[in-house]
Design a protein around this motif. Structure first.
Motif, PDB file in Angstrom:
ATOM      1  N   MET A 133       0.774  -1.110  -0.067  1.00  0.00           N
ATOM      2  CA  MET A 133       0.020  -0.009   0.046  1.00  0.00           C
ATOM      3  C   MET A 133       0.957   1.138   0.002  1.00  0.00           C
ATOM      4  SD  MET A 133      -1.436  -0.114   4.025  1.00  0.00           S
ATOM      5  CE  MET A 133      -2.158  -1.774   3.879  1.00  0.00           C
ATOM      6  N   ASP A 134       0.416   2.513  -0.396  1.00  0.00           N
ATOM      7  CA  ASP A 134       1.030   3.601  -0.128  1.00  0.00           C
ATOM      8  C   ASP A 134       0.959   4.384   1.408  1.00  0.00           C
ATOM      9  OD1 ASP A 134      -1.479   4.750  -0.218  1.00  0.00           O
ATOM     10  OD2 ASP A 134      -1.465   5.478  -2.179  1.00  0.00           O
ATOM     11  N   ILE A 135       1.575   5.156   1.517  1.00  0.00           N
ATOM     12  CA  ILE A 135       1.737   5.850   2.896  1.00  0.00           C
ATOM     13  C   ILE A 135       0.464   6.269   3.430  1.00  0.00           C
ATOM     14  CG2 ILE A 135       2.880   7.770   4.254  1.00  0.00           C
ATOM     15  CD1 ILE A 135       5.206   7.309   2.213  1.00  0.00           C
ATOM     16  N   GLU A 136      -0.059   6.829   2.506  1.00  0.00           N
ATOM     17  CA  GLU A 136      -1.669   7.508   2.866  1.00  0.00           C
ATOM     18  C   GLU A 136      -2.604   6.367   3.479  1.00  0.00           C
ATOM     19  OE1 GLU A 136      -0.034   8.357  -0.108  1.00  0.00           O
ATOM     20  OE2 GLU A 136       0.532  10.388   0.499  1.00  0.00           O
ATOM     21  N   GLU A 137      -2.413   5.284   2.794  1.00  0.00           N
ATOM     22  CA  GLU A 137      -3.370   4.231   2.833  1.00  0.00           C
ATOM     23  C   GLU A 137      -2.925   3.663   4.355  1.00  0.00           C
ATOM     24  OE1 GLU A 137      -5.165  -0.182   1.044  1.00  0.00           O
ATOM     25  OE2 GLU A 137      -3.740   1.160  -0.020  1.00  0.00           O
ATOM     26  N   ALA A 138      -1.745   3.610   4.522  1.00  0.00           N
ATOM     27  CA  ALA A 138      -1.067   3.045   5.834  1.00  0.00           C
ATOM     28  C   ALA A 138      -1.534   3.903   7.098  1.00  0.00           C
ATOM     29  CB  ALA A 138       0.194   2.692   5.781  1.00  0.00           C
ATOM     30  N   VAL A 139      -1.334   4.898   6.879  1.00  0.00           N
ATOM     31  CA  VAL A 139      -1.922   6.127   7.877  1.00  0.00           C
ATOM     32  C   VAL A 139      -3.354   5.903   8.242  1.00  0.00           C
ATOM     33  CG1 VAL A 139      -2.410   8.741   8.367  1.00  0.00           C
ATOM     34  CG2 VAL A 139      -0.065   7.973   7.491  1.00  0.00           C
ATOM     35  N   LEU A 140      -4.376   5.804   7.191  1.00  0.00           N
ATOM     36  CA  LEU A 140      -5.815   5.560   6.990  1.00  0.00           C
ATOM     37  C   LEU A 140      -5.936   4.218   7.791  1.00  0.00           C
ATOM     38  CD1 LEU A 140      -8.519   6.878   6.543  1.00  0.00           C
ATOM     39  CD2 LEU A 140      -8.325   5.457   4.257  1.00  0.00           C
ATOM     40  N   GLN A 141      -5.394   3.001   7.684  1.00  0.00           N
ATOM     41  CA  GLN A 141      -5.400   1.769   8.159  1.00  0.00           C
ATOM     42  C   GLN A 141      -5.129   2.132   9.889  1.00  0.00           C
ATOM     43  OE1 GLN A 141      -6.536  -1.232   7.489  1.00  0.00           O
ATOM     44  NE2 GLN A 141      -7.231  -0.207   5.600  1.00  0.00           N
ATOM     45  N   MET A 142      -3.984   2.823   9.982  1.00  0.00           N
ATOM     46  CA  MET A 142      -3.623   2.734  11.626  1.00  0.00           C
ATOM     47  C   MET A 142      -4.693   3.834  12.160  1.00  0.00           C
ATOM     48  SD  MET A 142      -0.193   4.886  12.790  1.00  0.00           S
ATOM     49  CE  MET A 142      -0.556   6.377  12.178  1.00  0.00           C
ATOM     50  N   ASP A 143      -5.109   4.653  11.500  1.00  0.00           N
ATOM     51  CA  ASP A 143      -6.151   5.413  12.355  1.00  0.00           C
ATOM     52  C   ASP A 143      -7.250   4.749  12.663  1.00  0.00           C
ATOM     53  OD1 ASP A 143      -4.517   7.618  12.513  1.00  0.00           O
ATOM     54  OD2 ASP A 143      -5.210   8.736  10.741  1.00  0.00           O
ATOM     55  N   MET A 144      -7.859   3.868  11.590  1.00  0.00           N
ATOM     56  CA  MET A 144      -9.030   3.253  11.602  1.00  0.00           C
ATOM     57  C   MET A 144      -8.944   2.025  12.851  1.00  0.00           C
ATOM     58  SD  MET A 144     -10.368   2.918   7.617  1.00  0.00           S
ATOM     59  CE  MET A 144     -10.106   1.267   7.777  1.00  0.00           C
ATOM     60  N   LEU A 145      -7.676   1.533  12.658  1.00  0.00           N
ATOM     61  CA  LEU A 145      -7.578   0.366  13.956  1.00  0.00           C
ATOM     62  C   LEU A 145      -7.073   1.078  15.393  1.00  0.00           C
ATOM     63  CD1 LEU A 145      -4.825  -1.897  11.937  1.00  0.00           C
ATOM     64  CD2 LEU A 145      -7.447  -2.395  12.840  1.00  0.00           C
ATOM     65  N   GLY A 146      -6.913   2.507  15.317  1.00  0.00           N
ATOM     66  CA  GLY A 146      -6.592   3.098  16.706  1.00  0.00           C
ATOM     67  C   GLY A 146      -5.336   2.827  17.097  1.00  0.00           C
ATOM     68  N   ASN A 148      -1.118   3.357  17.231  1.00  0.00           N
ATOM     69  CA  ASN A 148      -0.096   4.629  17.150  1.00  0.00           C
ATOM     70  C   ASN A 148       1.029   3.937  16.197  1.00  0.00           C
ATOM     71  OD1 ASN A 148       1.311   2.789  18.934  1.00  0.00           O
ATOM     72  ND2 ASN A 148       1.521   4.452  20.535  1.00  0.00           N
ATOM     73  N   PHE A 149       1.156   3.039  15.676  1.00  0.00           N
ATOM     74  CA  PHE A 149       1.917   2.620  14.427  1.00  0.00           C
ATOM     75  C   PHE A 149       1.258   1.498  13.474  1.00  0.00           C
ATOM     76  CE2 PHE A 149       2.729  -0.726  17.539  1.00  0.00           C
ATOM     77  CZ  PHE A 149       3.029  -1.888  16.841  1.00  0.00           C
ATOM     78  N   PHE A 150       1.827   1.451  12.501  1.00  0.00           N
ATOM     79  CA  PHE A 150       1.212   0.494  11.399  1.00  0.00           C
ATOM     80  C   PHE A 150       2.251  -0.051  10.597  1.00  0.00           C
ATOM     81  CE2 PHE A 150      -0.941  -0.753   7.450  1.00  0.00           C
ATOM     82  CZ  PHE A 150      -1.817  -1.567   8.160  1.00  0.00           C
ATOM     83  N   VAL A 151       2.724  -1.345  10.362  1.00  0.00           N
ATOM     84  CA  VAL A 151       3.556  -1.705   9.612  1.00  0.00           C
ATOM     85  C   VAL A 151       2.896  -2.127   8.281  1.00  0.00           C
ATOM     86  CG1 VAL A 151       5.292  -3.707   9.306  1.00  0.00           C
ATOM     87  CG2 VAL A 151       4.655  -2.831  11.632  1.00  0.00           C
ATOM     88  N   PHE A 152       3.675  -1.900   7.148  1.00  0.00           N
ATOM     89  CA  PHE A 152       3.253  -2.338   5.800  1.00  0.00           C
ATOM     90  C   PHE A 152       4.326  -2.227   4.682  1.00  0.00           C
ATOM     91  CE2 PHE A 152       3.880   2.328   5.880  1.00  0.00           C
ATOM     92  CZ  PHE A 152       4.213   2.677   4.476  1.00  0.00           C
ATOM     93  N   LEU A 153       3.902  -2.823   3.589  1.00  0.00           N
ATOM     94  CA  LEU A 153       4.637  -3.176   2.471  1.00  0.00           C
ATOM     95  C   LEU A 153       4.756  -1.990   1.496  1.00  0.00           C
ATOM     96  CD1 LEU A 153       6.720  -5.581   1.652  1.00  0.00           C
ATOM     97  CD2 LEU A 153       5.019  -6.505   0.502  1.00  0.00           C
ATOM     98  N   ASP A 154       5.693  -1.367   1.307  1.00  0.00           N
ATOM     99  CA  ASP A 154       5.284  -0.283   0.295  1.00  0.00           C
ATOM    100  C   ASP A 154       5.326  -0.667  -1.044  1.00  0.00           C
ATOM    101  OD1 ASP A 154       5.699   2.371  -0.882  1.00  0.00           O
ATOM    102  OD2 ASP A 154       7.809   2.715  -0.562  1.00  0.00           O
TER     103      ASP A 154
END
Length: 177
Positions: A133-146, A148-154
């Protein structure tokens, strides 16, 4: 301590301020061995009515780092030194406890005390598939999960990255190489 490097941002470092910071940092020497020769990096910043002090001490096998904010720069220096003293004491206590436990286990193999694995035990494991995913999607996922960090594949380079929420409410990105 080898060298104390003090730099300022939005503030001019007066001789009195430099001497005060150096005097306080030199008090930390008593917590280290005699052969400790590390540089200490101090950053003094002023934003609006808030003064911020950051101190970094590289010390093998880790780095001691603390930051504090206060309306008075001298008080901020005092607070950051207190925080560093707590960090150093905590590290020394754990290191000594670990060393004592290891010595005890070597001397008396029939009666084992808690090992360092018990002191740093992992309470929970999670396994998941990293999705590109891209950075914006990762931030969105992190916020939706509540979280304070989120690991993703760029999805651009395929590297494993981490987005995180900073104390100031903004976001940070840690990229692997």
């Amino acid at each position: 301590m080898n060298f104390i490097k003090i730099r300022g941002k939005n503030i001019s470092i007066t001789n009195a301020l430099r001497e005060y910071a150096e005097k306080k940092i030199l008090k930390l020497e008593k917590y280290f061995e005699d052969d400790f020769t590390s540089d200490v990096f101090v950053s003094l910043k002023t934003y609006r009515n808030e003064n911020k002090v950051e101190v970094t001490i590289p010390y093998t096998p880790l780095v001691f780092r603390a930051e504090e904010s206060h309306q008075d720069m001298y008080a901020a220096i005092d607070l950051v030194i207190d925080k560093l003293i707590r960090q150093i004491r905590k590290y020394k206590t754990k290191a000594n406890r670990s060393r004592r436990n290891k010595d005890y286990q070597v001397n008396d193999s029939t009666n084992k005390l808690g090992s360092t694995e018990d002191q740093f035990s992992v309470e929970r494991e999670k396994h998941f598939i990293l999705k590109p995913m891209d950075i914006e999607e990762a931030v969105l996922q992190m916020d939706m999960l509540g979280h304070n960090f989120f690991v993703f594949l760029d999805n651009r380079g395929g590297s494993t990255n981490v987005v995180y929420k900073r104390r100031d409410g903004k976001y940070g990105l840690i990229m692997s190489e």
